[in-house]
Design an enzyme around this catalytic site. Sequence first.
Site: not given
Ligand code: UD1
Ligand code: UDP
Length: 382
Positions: A98, A120, A134, A210, A212, A243
């Site tokens: 999602d 999923e 999502e 994490h 939003r 995160h």
């Molecule tokens: C995203 C997904 C969310 C999912 C989550 C898993 C959307 C809208 N959101 O949210 O559904 O649950 O991923 O973690 O698709 N960043 C880094 N390095 C990384 C990853 C993230 O620097 O490797 C930082 C960046 O500044 C980025 C911010 O995190 O802009 C947010 O990342 P983003 O993918 O927009 O949102 P998530 O909260 O990670």
């Molecule tokens: N995870 C990880 N390292 C971390 C935090 C989460 O490997 O520091 C793994 C976790 O075990 C799970 C997945 O990442 O498999 C979940 O990701 P996240 O919580 O970012 O996203 P969501 O599941 O809420 O979309």
Amino acid sequence: MKPIRVMTIFGTRPEAIKMAPLVTELHRRSGIEAICCVTAQHRQMLDAVLEIFRIQPDYDLNIMQPRQTLSTITTKCLLGMEGVLEQARPDLVLVHGDTSTTFAGALAAFYQKIAVGHVEAGLRTYDKYSPFPEEMNRKLVGDIADLHFCPTAANRENLRKEGICEGVFITGNTVIDALKTTVAPDFRFTTQLLNQLDYTGRKVILVTCHRRENYGRPMEDIMAALAHLAGAHPEVELVYPVHLSPVVQECAHRHLDGIGNVHLIPPLDVEEMHNLMARCYLVMTDSGGLQEEAPALGKPVLVLRRETERPEAVEAGTVKVAGVAYDDIVALADGLLEDSDAYRAMAHAVNPYGDGFACRRIADAIEWKFGLRDTPPAEFQS
Ligand code: UD1
Ligand code: UDP
């Protein structure tokens, strides 16, 4: 006969963890040519997963930027996918879950009339703003998709209520396939703190946060509740891999820096995460993935959200939706720390989300749909 060209598209950490075993399974099938495209909506957190599962993408859109907005993620993915799909011409695109990558990947395939499989599928809260964005992403992908791989029977029922009855398979969640390969009793962590923790003498609480829709007041309350719990319970070691989102980093460090029994650490690679979860006392999280993994490992979960699209483990009694209010979170966590009967009632292993064979079922279903197999896979039954 020409192999079926199946392209997996993913971009964030959880999609990668849950698609990795499927990529491996697709590569095993002689009737399938597996192609992998990553958007890199996450960069570092995605690369860590690719490395562990030894996946080398064929295409990498490399779209991530700091504090990216939903519009930039979606448009960059959509535009990037256009060229990739024109070049690769897959017969089927597989997206997961999602995220914005999921939605844009499915939409890009639809624009080129390429069939879409949704891994999923069928999770719902019926609140379009929670989880945000999502819930809307997965609904829209549900409308676009031709094949729907539902983890559970309840997920299929959700799709049926929306009139989606064709091409639906109950497979279990691929995350349980991944979990089978990562957890080991003799696992040695590379993060030294995790080797040094006393998992039997102390109560190790694993935290992640994490989402939003938790930005702002809910996240402030969650962090304040964690700070209070650490102060009120000296027997606790709170381990929180934060995160990389700057919004989350800022909030977590402002509330929790300098508290002796709170350990704010960088995101863990997935093997470390799963093995820490297997050893901890309690999980407090707003993550979707952790809600699926922890029950399989017999760990109670307090969900730091108002609702969940994963009711199965709540019904099984191992997960409670704590909400996002300070008092509620503190009261439920206090209960699990102080009342051993309450704790024991939640700490039993259940596996409503899978049996570790989801990827096999998904690949079988694809082969069946494309005429390479006579019968569909048997359904996952919890
Ligand atoms: C995203 C997904 C969310 C999912 C989550 C898993 C959307 C809208 N959101 O949210 O559904 O649950 O991923 O973690 O698709 N960043 C880094 N390095 C990384 C990853 C993230 O620097 O490797 C930082 C960046 O500044 C980025 C911010 O995190 O802009 C947010 O990342 P983003 O993918 O927009 O949102 P998530 O909260 O990670
Ligand atoms: N995870 C990880 N390292 C971390 C935090 C989460 O490997 O520091 C793994 C976790 O075990 C799970 C997945 O990442 O498999 C979940 O990701 P996240 O919580 O970012 O996203 P969501 O599941 O809420 O979309």
